[in-house]
Design an enzyme around this catalytic site. Sequence first.
Site, PDB file in Angstrom:
ATOM      1  N   CYS A   1      10.781   5.807  17.687  1.00 58.45           N
ATOM      2  CA  CYS A   1      11.258   7.162  17.957  1.00 58.45           C
ATOM      3  C   CYS A   1      12.520   7.112  18.834  1.00 58.45           C
ATOM      4  O   CYS A   1      12.495   6.486  19.906  1.00 58.45           O
ATOM      5  CB  CYS A   1      10.153   7.945  18.671  1.00 58.45           C
ATOM      6  SG  CYS A   1      10.641   9.574  19.230  1.00 58.45           S
TER       7      CYS A   1
ATOM      8  N   ASN B   1      -4.461  17.416 -18.685  1.00 55.54           N
ATOM      9  CA  ASN B   1      -4.795  16.073 -18.215  1.00 55.54           C
ATOM     10  C   ASN B   1      -5.024  15.196 -19.435  1.00 55.54           C
ATOM     11  O   ASN B   1      -5.471  15.667 -20.469  1.00 55.54           O
ATOM     12  CB  ASN B   1      -6.069  16.122 -17.344  1.00 55.54           C
ATOM     13  CG  ASN B   1      -6.214  14.877 -16.496  1.00 55.54           C
ATOM     14  OD1 ASN B   1      -6.099  13.759 -17.000  1.00 55.54           O
ATOM     15  ND2 ASN B   1      -6.450  15.054 -15.202  1.00 55.54           N
TER      16      ASN B   1
ATOM     17  N   GLU C   1      -7.222  13.002 -19.545  1.00 49.75           N
ATOM     18  CA  GLU C   1      -8.681  12.803 -19.693  1.00 49.75           C
ATOM     19  C   GLU C   1      -9.431  14.043 -19.223  1.00 49.75           C
ATOM     20  O   GLU C   1      -8.837  14.945 -18.629  1.00 49.75           O
ATOM     21  CB  GLU C   1      -9.123  11.609 -18.808  1.00 49.75           C
ATOM     22  CG  GLU C   1      -8.644  10.281 -19.315  1.00 49.75           C
ATOM     23  CD  GLU C   1      -8.511   9.265 -18.172  1.00 49.75           C
ATOM     24  OE1 GLU C   1      -7.934   8.211 -18.405  1.00 49.75           O
ATOM     25  OE2 GLU C   1      -8.956   9.567 -17.043  1.00 49.75           O
TER      26      GLU C   1
ATOM     27  N   CYS D   1       5.445  11.947  20.450  1.00 44.36           N
ATOM     28  CA  CYS D   1       6.071  13.259  20.759  1.00 44.36           C
ATOM     29  C   CYS D   1       6.281  14.044  19.458  1.00 44.36           C
ATOM     30  O   CYS D   1       5.768  13.633  18.403  1.00 44.36           O
ATOM     31  CB  CYS D   1       7.404  13.025  21.483  1.00 44.36           C
ATOM     32  SG  CYS D   1       8.741  12.433  20.419  1.00 44.36           S
TER      33      CYS D   1
ATOM     34  N   ASN E   1       1.208  15.204  -4.430  1.00 48.41           N
ATOM     35  CA  ASN E   1       2.149  14.085  -4.537  1.00 48.41           C
ATOM     36  C   ASN E   1       3.121  14.095  -3.365  1.00 48.41           C
ATOM     37  O   ASN E   1       3.500  15.145  -2.865  1.00 48.41           O
ATOM     38  CB  ASN E   1       2.929  14.176  -5.853  1.00 48.41           C
ATOM     39  CG  ASN E   1       1.996  14.162  -7.056  1.00 48.41           C
ATOM     40  OD1 ASN E   1       0.845  13.729  -6.936  1.00 48.41           O
ATOM     41  ND2 ASN E   1       2.471  14.669  -8.189  1.00 48.41           N
TER      42      ASN E   1
ATOM     43  N   CYS F   1       6.969  10.980  14.976  1.00 47.36           N
ATOM     44  CA  CYS F   1       6.585  10.142  16.106  1.00 47.36           C
ATOM     45  C   CYS F   1       5.065  10.178  16.321  1.00 47.36           C
ATOM     46  O   CYS F   1       4.422  11.211  16.117  1.00 47.36           O
ATOM     47  CB  CYS F   1       7.296  10.639  17.373  1.00 47.36           C
ATOM     48  SG  CYS F   1       6.901   9.623  18.805  1.00 47.36           S
TER      49      CYS F   1
ATOM     50  N   HIS G   1      -0.234  16.786   0.979  1.00 51.60           N
ATOM     51  CA  HIS G   1      -0.465  15.406   1.453  1.00 51.60           C
ATOM     52  C   HIS G   1       0.797  14.832   2.096  1.00 51.60           C
ATOM     53  O   HIS G   1       0.873  13.636   2.353  1.00 51.60           O
ATOM     54  CB  HIS G   1      -0.944  14.509   0.302  1.00 51.60           C
ATOM     55  CG  HIS G   1      -2.337  14.843  -0.145  1.00 51.60           C
ATOM     56  ND1 HIS G   1      -2.916  14.315  -1.267  1.00 51.60           N
ATOM     57  CD2 HIS G   1      -3.265  15.680   0.377  1.00 51.60           C
ATOM     58  CE1 HIS G   1      -4.150  14.796  -1.398  1.00 51.60           C
ATOM     59  NE2 HIS G   1      -4.373  15.627  -0.431  1.00 51.60           N
TER      60      HIS G   1
HETATM   61  N1  APR Z   1      -0.223  13.616 -17.963  1.00 51.05           N
HETATM   62  C1  APR Z   1      -1.310  14.290 -17.506  1.00 51.05           C
HETATM   63  N2  APR Z   1      -2.295  13.714 -16.770  1.00 51.05           N
HETATM   64  C2  APR Z   1      -2.162  12.397 -16.496  1.00 51.05           C
HETATM   65  C3  APR Z   1      -1.064  11.615 -16.949  1.00 51.05           C
HETATM   66  C4  APR Z   1      -0.074  12.283 -17.711  1.00 51.05           C
HETATM   67  N3  APR Z   1       1.013  11.642 -18.190  1.00 51.05           N
HETATM   68  N4  APR Z   1      -1.233  10.333 -16.509  1.00 51.05           N
HETATM   69  C5  APR Z   1      -2.389  10.310 -15.804  1.00 51.05           C
HETATM   70  N5  APR Z   1      -2.948  11.544 -15.810  1.00 51.05           N
HETATM   71  C6  APR Z   1      -4.159  11.992 -15.102  1.00 51.05           C
HETATM   72  C7  APR Z   1      -5.292  11.001 -15.059  1.00 51.05           C
HETATM   73  O1  APR Z   1      -6.137  11.205 -16.202  1.00 51.05           O
HETATM   74  C8  APR Z   1      -5.996  11.408 -13.756  1.00 51.05           C
HETATM   75  O2  APR Z   1      -6.958  12.435 -13.997  1.00 51.05           O
HETATM   76  O3  APR Z   1      -3.762  12.169 -13.747  1.00 51.05           O
HETATM   77  C9  APR Z   1      -4.884  11.974 -12.894  1.00 51.05           C
HETATM   78  C10 APR Z   1      -4.461  11.061 -11.749  1.00 51.05           C
HETATM   79  O4  APR Z   1      -5.554  10.970 -10.876  1.00 51.05           O
HETATM   80  P1  APR Z   1      -5.409  10.159  -9.504  1.00 51.05           P
HETATM   81  O5  APR Z   1      -4.753   8.859  -9.753  1.00 51.05           O
HETATM   82  O6  APR Z   1      -6.754  10.208  -8.832  1.00 51.05           O
HETATM   83  O7  APR Z   1      -4.363  11.015  -8.639  1.00 51.05           O
HETATM   84  P2  APR Z   1      -4.635  12.332  -7.809  1.00 51.05           P
HETATM   85  O8  APR Z   1      -5.648  13.209  -8.474  1.00 51.05           O
HETATM   86  O9  APR Z   1      -3.318  12.925  -7.497  1.00 51.05           O
HETATM   87  O10 APR Z   1      -5.262  11.740  -6.436  1.00 51.05           O
HETATM   88  C11 APR Z   1      -5.448  12.649  -5.373  1.00 51.05           C
HETATM   89  O11 APR Z   1      -5.853  10.797  -3.893  1.00 51.05           O
HETATM   90  O12 APR Z   1      -5.317   8.678  -3.159  1.00 51.05           O
HETATM   91  C12 APR Z   1      -5.179  10.020  -2.891  1.00 51.05           C
HETATM   92  O13 APR Z   1      -3.421  10.951  -1.651  1.00 51.05           O
HETATM   93  C13 APR Z   1      -3.727  10.413  -2.906  1.00 51.05           C
HETATM   94  O14 APR Z   1      -2.803  12.554  -3.536  1.00 51.05           O
HETATM   95  C14 APR Z   1      -3.656  11.501  -3.977  1.00 51.05           C
HETATM   96  C15 APR Z   1      -5.101  11.980  -4.081  1.00 51.05           C
HETATM   97 ZN    ZN Z   2       8.661  10.180  20.274  1.00 53.23          ZN
END
Ligand code: APR
Ligand code: ZN
Length: 248
Positions: A152, A218, A220, A136, A108, A133, A125
């Site tokens: 910059c 999670n 899911e 530079c 995040n 910049c 990330h």
């Molecule tokens: N508690 C626990 N899990 C949750 C909740 C919650 N309240 N709400 C959503 N989730 C779970 C979803 O089930 C899903 O598996 O969080 C996950 C979110 O998945 P993504 O949206 O794919 O996010 P992430 O895994 O962080 O994505 C990875 O992808 O787009 C890039 O740079 C971006 O850092 C990100 C990376």
């Molecule tokens: Zn610069």
Amino acid sequence: MRKNTEDILMASEILRKASSLLVLTGAGVSAESNIPTFRGDNGLWNKYNPEDLVSVDGFRRNPALVWEWHCSMRKLAMSSNPNAGHFAIAQLEREFFCDGNFLLITQNIDDLHRRAGSENIAEIHGNIFYERCTKCAFRRRSEVIYDDVPRCPQCGSILRPDVVFFGEPLPEMEIAKSFSFAQKTDCILVVGTSGVVYPAAQIPYIVIEHGGKVIEVNKEETPLTKYADVHISGESGTILPEIVKTIR
Ligand code: APR
Ligand code: ZN
């Protein structure tokens, strides 16, 4: 006894026996802070094309659009607060796994873990409150919501958000620190990530290869679920404080 309670007790037991802890978080840990996730129902990538907003080509094509998107994320993060899940992770570091036996790897960019008191963080990330910049070495922290592409102050080139765009390498130091901790730790807690974006998604498998335990929180199931020692299904803002409460 409800299934979740049993799983929470099992997770606490694993944490109680662990000598070190690696935590890996994704957008799901910030969902209860009203920051939308990227995939799944209402995911940001269902409405916007990441190729336009978080890619090198997208930035080259239209830096103003990429800055508009990142400033909206900056505004959102500033108007959000860490939730009970962020605070529980900070408590795990402070009360149970201090002195170098703890690392939080987050995908995040919203800075909420730092605001919740976490200290040992690898932001793999990047962070929406940093910009650098394109030419530079200039880099600064900033909360400015720009209405144009910033330049910059040292060389006049355009600045970019200091976040990782799709297809870019991740910050070397952060990744090296993360992978080496994953090879040594005996436990990883994976929270709120769909586990589909590499190399972050590879980290729990490194822990497994080296004999470590995996706890997944999670809403899911994910590709990692079948390899986890325990999968606790539900919202991290509710589950993580429960786990911390039962570790004692
Ligand atoms: N508690 C626990 N899990 C949750 C909740 C919650 N309240 N709400 C959503 N989730 C779970 C979803 O089930 C899903 O598996 O969080 C996950 C979110 O998945 P993504 O949206 O794919 O996010 P992430 O895994 O962080 O994505 C990875 O992808 O787009 C890039 O740079 C971006 O850092 C990100 C990376
Ligand atoms: Zn610069």
